[in-house]
Design a protein around this motif. Structure first.
Motif, PDB file in Angstrom:
ATOM      1  N   PRO A 116      -7.293   0.393   7.607  1.00 36.06           N
ATOM      2  CA  PRO A 116      -7.646  -0.694   6.684  1.00 36.06           C
ATOM      3  C   PRO A 116      -7.926  -1.995   7.429  1.00 36.06           C
ATOM      4  CG  PRO A 116      -5.525   0.341   6.134  1.00 36.06           C
ATOM      5  CD  PRO A 116      -5.876   0.731   7.523  1.00 36.06           C
ATOM      6  N   PRO A 136     -10.642  -8.919  -0.010  1.00 32.67           N
ATOM      7  CA  PRO A 136      -9.856  -7.882   0.662  1.00 32.67           C
ATOM      8  C   PRO A 136      -9.772  -6.616  -0.187  1.00 32.67           C
ATOM      9  CG  PRO A 136      -8.406  -9.494  -0.325  1.00 32.67           C
ATOM     10  CD  PRO A 136      -9.811 -10.014  -0.521  1.00 32.67           C
ATOM     11  N   ALA A 137      -9.308  -5.546   0.426  1.00 31.40           N
ATOM     12  CA  ALA A 137      -9.063  -4.307  -0.314  1.00 31.40           C
ATOM     13  C   ALA A 137      -7.800  -4.452  -1.150  1.00 31.40           C
ATOM     14  CB  ALA A 137      -8.911  -3.139   0.655  1.00 31.40           C
ATOM     15  N   LYS A 138      -7.734  -3.700  -2.223  1.00 28.21           N
ATOM     16  CA  LYS A 138      -6.528  -3.635  -3.034  1.00 28.21           C
ATOM     17  C   LYS A 138      -5.693  -2.439  -2.563  1.00 28.21           C
ATOM     18  CE  LYS A 138      -8.819  -5.614  -7.080  1.00 28.21           C
ATOM     19  NZ  LYS A 138      -8.224  -6.949  -6.860  1.00 28.21           N
ATOM     20  N   ILE A 166     -11.551   1.267   6.016  1.00 31.34           N
ATOM     21  CA  ILE A 166     -11.685   0.696   4.679  1.00 31.34           C
ATOM     22  C   ILE A 166     -11.417  -0.796   4.803  1.00 31.34           C
ATOM     23  CG2 ILE A 166      -9.336   1.533   4.150  1.00 31.34           C
ATOM     24  CD1 ILE A 166     -10.246   1.591   1.151  1.00 31.34           C
ATOM     25  N   ASP A 167     -12.494  -1.552   5.066  1.00 31.72           N
ATOM     26  CA  ASP A 167     -12.333  -2.948   5.444  1.00 31.72           C
ATOM     27  C   ASP A 167     -13.368  -3.869   4.806  1.00 31.72           C
ATOM     28  OD1 ASP A 167     -14.656  -2.266   6.767  1.00 31.72           O
ATOM     29  OD2 ASP A 167     -14.057  -3.157   8.686  1.00 31.72           O
ATOM     30  N   GLY A 168     -14.107  -3.381   3.814  1.00 30.58           N
ATOM     31  CA  GLY A 168     -15.111  -4.222   3.165  1.00 30.58           C
ATOM     32  C   GLY A 168     -16.271  -4.600   4.066  1.00 30.58           C
ATOM     33  N   ILE A 205      -5.660  -6.157   3.477  1.00 29.09           N
ATOM     34  CA  ILE A 205      -5.292  -5.627   2.161  1.00 29.09           C
ATOM     35  C   ILE A 205      -4.552  -6.730   1.410  1.00 29.09           C
ATOM     36  CG2 ILE A 205      -4.130  -3.789   0.893  1.00 29.09           C
ATOM     37  CD1 ILE A 205      -4.060  -2.206   3.534  1.00 29.09           C
ATOM     38  N   THR A 246       0.825  -1.210   0.000  1.00 29.21           N
ATOM     39  CA  THR A 246       0.000   0.000   0.000  1.00 29.21           C
ATOM     40  C   THR A 246       0.857   1.257   0.000  1.00 29.21           C
ATOM     41  OG1 THR A 246      -1.663  -1.243   1.246  1.00 29.21           O
ATOM     42  CG2 THR A 246      -1.927   1.135   1.147  1.00 29.21           C
ATOM     43  N   GLU A 306      -6.831   0.897  -3.766  1.00 31.24           N
ATOM     44  CA  GLU A 306      -8.062   1.427  -3.187  1.00 31.24           C
ATOM     45  C   GLU A 306      -7.765   2.186  -1.897  1.00 31.24           C
ATOM     46  OE1 GLU A 306     -11.337  -1.814  -4.768  1.00 31.24           O
ATOM     47  OE2 GLU A 306     -10.060  -2.373  -3.075  1.00 31.24           O
ATOM     48  N   VAL A 307      -6.887   1.631  -1.080  1.00 28.42           N
ATOM     49  CA  VAL A 307      -6.505   2.333   0.150  1.00 28.42           C
ATOM     50  C   VAL A 307      -5.742   3.617  -0.199  1.00 28.42           C
ATOM     51  CG1 VAL A 307      -5.265   2.147   2.335  1.00 28.42           C
ATOM     52  CG2 VAL A 307      -6.422   0.141   1.380  1.00 28.42           C
TER      53      VAL A 307
END
Length: 259
Positions: free
Chosen positions: A181, A223-225, A251-253, A184, A21, A228-229
């Motif tokens: 997050p 998971p987040a990419k 930001i954790d879906g 990720i 990230t 995206e973070v």
């Protein structure tokens, strides 16, 4: 046409910006026009030396060296993104954590931000502007007792420190924010999924689902990419977010199950 989001001409420091990230944030900031300096213990060959400072930020003196490099190379800083963090503590619950593990987690996840802010934020206050973003973790609200107690406690301390700093410097024009997050999908987390898959004789996708299940599930199913973070961080650092201060963005879906 004026772009929706720009960091044109902004001077930014992003710690731990050589992979995952952090690297995604550096790349996006540069794409948006910022002048970025980043740091890690070693420089990857793909990163220009002029954009990098080698430092071990768990050491107080290395934080001072980095702060001096920021002033020398950038002439000051408008945006600080404290990306550095992680955990190497053993599993086994609280009893497995000795003083050395606790110090290690605090030295990695809390003290670099404290030291760099102490060195750089006064200049922001003097100029009357800037943005500081502390990257925390949902683990501060959702610790996993078997493996992340010390890490989660250190991130909770970072969050409390961040809020206090915001209350002090926001009236002077410096915005302080937190980004927390969940899981990720970085190189490291994919490696964990691969190890779980090998250990349990399942596919890598099933290994990923094992990680999600350990978190209590991710409602969106993935998971987040890193990008995206990074996009959230870039927005918060920009003038588009000029009246946002002192708050935390998860930001954790949908992982955290509470309001």
């Amino acid at each position: 046409m004026i772009p929706f989001l720009t960091l044109e001409g902004k001077r930014a420091l992003v710690t731990s910006g050589t992979r995952g990230t952090g690297a995604a944030t550096v790349a996006l900031f540069e794409q948006l026009g910022a002048h970025v300096l980043t740091t890690a213990r070693t420089r990857p060959e793909s990163l220009a030396a002029a954009k990098f400072v080698a430092a071990d930020l768990t050491r107080a003196n290395d934080c001072l060296v980095l702060a001096d490099a920021v002033r020398e190379r950038l002439g000051g800083v408008d945006i600080i993104v404290h990306m550095l963090g992680g955990s190497s503590s053993p599993a086994g619950g609280f009893a497995a954590l000795g003083d050395a593990q606790w110090r290690q987690e605090l030295d990695l996840n809390l003290m670099p931000a404290v030291r760099l802010d102490r060195a750089l934020v006064p200049d922001m206050v003097e100029r009357g502007g800037g943005a500081v973003i502390h990257v925390s973790s949902i683990q501060r609200m959702l610790p996993l007792p078997e493996a992340t107690t010390a890490y989660a406690a250190a991130k909770a301390a970072l969050s409390t420190y961040s809020k206090s700093l915001s209350k002090e410097v926001s009236p002077k024009g410096v915005r302080v924010l937190r980004v927390s997050p969940g899981w990720i999908e970085t190189e490291g987390s994919i490696g964990l999924a691969e190890r779980l898959a090998a250990e349990h004789h399942v596919t890598v996708d099933e290994g990923k689902h094992m990680i999600m299940e350990s978190l209590g599930c991710i409602p969106i199913g993935r998971p987040a990419k890193p990008e995206e973070v990074a996009s959230l961080i870039a927005f918060l650092a920009s003038e588009r977010a000029g009246t946002i201060a002192g708050t935390e963005y998860v930001i954790d879906g949908g992982t955290v199950p509470t309001v």
